[in-house]
Design a protein around this motif. Structure first.
Motif, short mmCIF file in Angstrom:
data_model
loop_
_atom_site.label_atom_id
_atom_site.label_comp_id
_atom_site.label_asym_id
_atom_site.label_seq_id
_atom_site.Cartn_x
_atom_site.Cartn_y
_atom_site.Cartn_z
N GLY A 135 -9.79 -12.06 -5.88
CA GLY A 135 -9.07 -11.89 -7.13
C GLY A 135 -8.91 -10.42 -7.50
N VAL A 136 -9.94 -9.65 -7.30
CA VAL A 136 -9.87 -8.21 -7.59
C VAL A 136 -8.84 -7.54 -6.69
CG1 VAL A 136 -11.14 -6.04 -7.48
CG2 VAL A 136 -12.22 -8.08 -8.46
N LEU A 137 -8.88 -7.88 -5.41
CA LEU A 137 -7.94 -7.27 -4.46
C LEU A 137 -6.50 -7.63 -4.81
CD1 LEU A 137 -9.82 -7.79 -1.06
CD2 LEU A 137 -9.39 -5.63 -2.26
N ILE A 138 -6.29 -8.89 -5.15
CA ILE A 138 -4.93 -9.32 -5.49
C ILE A 138 -4.45 -8.65 -6.77
CG2 ILE A 138 -3.61 -11.30 -6.34
CD1 ILE A 138 -4.92 -13.01 -4.23
N ARG A 139 -5.33 -8.63 -7.77
CA ARG A 139 -4.93 -8.02 -9.04
C ARG A 139 -4.62 -6.54 -8.87
NH1 ARG A 139 -3.25 -5.92 -12.59
NH2 ARG A 139 -3.35 -6.30 -14.83
N HIS A 140 -5.42 -5.87 -8.08
CA HIS A 140 -5.16 -4.46 -7.84
C HIS A 140 -3.86 -4.25 -7.05
CE1 HIS A 140 -5.30 -0.94 -5.11
NE2 HIS A 140 -5.61 -0.32 -6.21
N HIS A 141 -3.65 -5.10 -6.08
CA HIS A 141 -2.43 -4.97 -5.27
C HIS A 141 -1.19 -5.15 -6.15
CE1 HIS A 141 -0.39 -4.74 -1.43
NE2 HIS A 141 0.31 -5.82 -1.71
N LEU A 142 -1.22 -6.12 -7.02
CA LEU A 142 -0.09 -6.33 -7.92
C LEU A 142 0.11 -5.11 -8.82
CD1 LEU A 142 -0.59 -10.06 -8.96
CD2 LEU A 142 1.14 -9.10 -7.43
N ASP A 143 -0.98 -4.50 -9.22
CA ASP A 143 -0.86 -3.32 -10.05
C ASP A 143 -0.21 -2.17 -9.29
OD1 ASP A 143 -1.71 -2.87 -12.83
OD2 ASP A 143 -2.62 -1.07 -11.97
N VAL A 144 -0.58 -2.02 -8.05
CA VAL A 144 0.02 -0.97 -7.24
C VAL A 144 1.51 -1.24 -7.04
CG1 VAL A 144 0.15 -0.11 -4.86
CG2 VAL A 144 -2.06 -0.27 -6.01
N LEU A 145 1.85 -2.50 -6.85
CA LEU A 145 3.25 -2.84 -6.58
C LEU A 145 4.10 -2.79 -7.85
CD1 LEU A 145 2.93 -5.95 -4.26
CD2 LEU A 145 3.74 -3.69 -3.62
N GLY A 169 1.74 7.45 -1.43
CA GLY A 169 1.53 6.15 -2.04
C GLY A 169 0.39 5.38 -1.39
N LEU A 170 0.34 5.41 -0.09
CA LEU A 170 -0.71 4.66 0.62
C LEU A 170 -2.09 5.26 0.35
CD1 LEU A 170 0.86 3.68 4.04
CD2 LEU A 170 -0.25 2.17 2.39
N GLN A 171 -2.17 6.57 0.35
CA GLN A 171 -3.47 7.20 0.10
C GLN A 171 -3.97 6.89 -1.30
OE1 GLN A 171 -2.60 11.25 1.17
NE2 GLN A 171 -3.38 11.00 3.26
N GLN A 172 -3.07 6.95 -2.27
CA GLN A 172 -3.47 6.58 -3.62
C GLN A 172 -3.92 5.13 -3.68
OE1 GLN A 172 -0.59 7.44 -6.67
NE2 GLN A 172 -0.46 9.62 -6.13
N ALA A 173 -3.20 4.28 -2.99
CA ALA A 173 -3.52 2.85 -3.04
C ALA A 173 -4.87 2.56 -2.41
CB ALA A 173 -2.43 2.04 -2.35
N ILE A 174 -5.15 3.22 -1.30
CA ILE A 174 -6.45 3.03 -0.64
C ILE A 174 -7.57 3.48 -1.56
CG2 ILE A 174 -7.89 3.88 1.25
CD1 ILE A 174 -5.31 4.01 2.95
N ALA A 175 -7.37 4.63 -2.19
CA ALA A 175 -8.41 5.15 -3.08
C ALA A 175 -8.63 4.25 -4.28
CB ALA A 175 -8.04 6.57 -3.53
N SER A 176 -7.54 3.81 -4.91
CA SER A 176 -7.70 3.03 -6.13
C SER A 176 -8.21 1.62 -5.81
CB SER A 176 -6.37 2.95 -6.90
OG SER A 176 -5.39 2.30 -6.15
N GLN A 177 -7.90 1.13 -4.62
CA GLN A 177 -8.44 -0.17 -4.23
C GLN A 177 -9.96 -0.08 -4.08
OE1 GLN A 177 -6.77 -3.28 -1.21
NE2 GLN A 177 -7.89 -1.82 0.03
N HIS A 178 -10.39 1.01 -3.47
CA HIS A 178 -11.83 1.24 -3.32
C HIS A 178 -12.51 1.30 -4.69
CE1 HIS A 178 -15.29 3.78 -1.47
NE2 HIS A 178 -15.51 2.51 -1.32
N MET A 179 -11.90 2.03 -5.59
CA MET A 179 -12.44 2.13 -6.95
C MET A 179 -12.50 0.78 -7.64
SD MET A 179 -13.43 5.12 -7.82
CE MET A 179 -13.46 4.92 -9.61
#
Lengths: 222, 222
Positions: B108-118, B79-89
């Motif tokens: 805003g991008v970081l928050i929106r992505h984080h919510l998507d991961v969660l 999960g963490l590896q996927q999240a790191i990769a998709s955050q970078h993307m």
DNA sequence: CCTACCGATCGGTAGG
DNA sequence: CCTACCGATCGGTAGG
């Protein structure tokens, strides 16, 4: 004047004392369960371990509670009731000290008290609720929600007024949920100044500083 | 030109296929474990249940993982590896769309992505980490912290710049911890628009609105 | 509240 | 990966 009455006083007044003991033992079980549930989790804690912690035999907790879930429920209800009461007290006391409290100050009182309930030395109970409520039966969860609502009720008018004053920019409901999240999550990373060694990490946050940081983060300048 | 090569192709090229299957079955176990750990908790999920979910027998998961903890670890690391990769993307993509992104937009991008991961439909993994990391061994926890740090690394310069610009009023470290808390806690109350019925509660927050509310709550006006 | 106990389930293993 | 299995532990109960 002679030994007889003294001897009688040392006797075992069965009903009274056993009833008192009953309440004490029950409270002891709740306290032990609260500590263990918080530090190990509900599923990872056996009823045997709870019993041992209060000097009982393996099956004895089930004299006081029908099952393990009821014990969890007792822990959570106990914690919520205490939190509701102490929150009320905190507001009254602050009002007394500072009669013309602003809404910003009032939110500060609520936040500071909430942090104390979560991280203070005396309560293992709320932390349990926050992370083990999943293990409750639906019926029990209903009752917990009632108490939670009572606890949150004090926050809503404060947030609404702050919103009207322009100090709270987000929609009130979302703001409330996000703020509670930020605070509740502190149990994951905040390490209390232990009663023992104070490590090299001298820059540790206190509860007061943390509450101030939260206010600064959430509210706009006056 | 005759049947022989075809027959050979249909045979069982042992090593290759078994290795490929190996990976598939392993991934299937991780996915099943992720879902069950998230919905029931680590302790409340038996390895038998995980096995059944992927059509294995009770003891077979232990051909792929030494023990239950290693399976939990695999879920979290995945999960963490996927999240790191998709955050970078997500950051790269946003930068491409809007080359002169402000720090506020970047957060805003970081928050929106984080919510998507969660909260997004595809990941049971991070939620597991957030609430089951307690069950890890200390050695495993070290590795998880490394990956978590890598994930948070993208946030720090953004928050620091916002602080310098006066948009973030609290101390940066405390702000980061409180913000992550507010976001991570959403898994406790945010109900995704299910693929089924849409109840009477039409006023449901979307992930976009939630991200906007978070930005409004945490940052001062420009 | 203790003694003695039960059925169920669990993580994990040997051996193929 | 399956078969067959083990020791340990668990929540809970009967009967006093």
């Amino acid at each position: 004047m002679n030994a007889v009455p003294l001897k009688r006083a040392r006797g075992r007044p069965k009903k009274t004392e056993s009833e008192k003991d009953d309440g004490n033992r029950r409270q002891a079980l709740i306290a032990a369960a609260g500590y263990l549930f918080k530090t190990q989790g509900f599923d990872a804690t056996s009823t045997r371990e709870i019993a041992r912690r209060v000097g009982m035999q393996a099956g004895s907790p089930f004299y006081h509670f029908n099952n393990k879930q009821d014990l969890l429920m007792a822990v959570i209800v106990e914690g919520l009731q205490q939190a509701i009461a102490s929150q009320h007290m905190a507001l009254l006391l602050a009002q007394e000290v500072e009669p013309d409290m602003t809404e910003r100050q009032r939110l500060g009182v609520l936040i500071r008290h909430h942090l104390d309930v979560l991280l203070g030395p005396h309560s293992d109970f709320i932390g349990v609720m926050l992370y083990e409520a999943r293990s409750l039966t639906p019926a029990h969860r209903l009752r917990v929600n009632e108490l939670s609502d009572a606890y949150e009720a004090a926050w809503i008018p404060v947030l609404e007024q702050l919103s009207q004053q322009g100090q709270l920019a987000a929609p009130v409901k979302a703001a409330r949920l996000l703020i509670f999240g930020a605070l509740n999550w502190t149990v994951q990373w905040f390490d209390m100044p232990q009663s023992g060694v104070r490590a090299k990490d001298t820059q540790r946050l206190g509860l007061d500083e943390l509450a101030d940081a939260a206010i600064q983060l959430f509210l706009k300048p006056v």
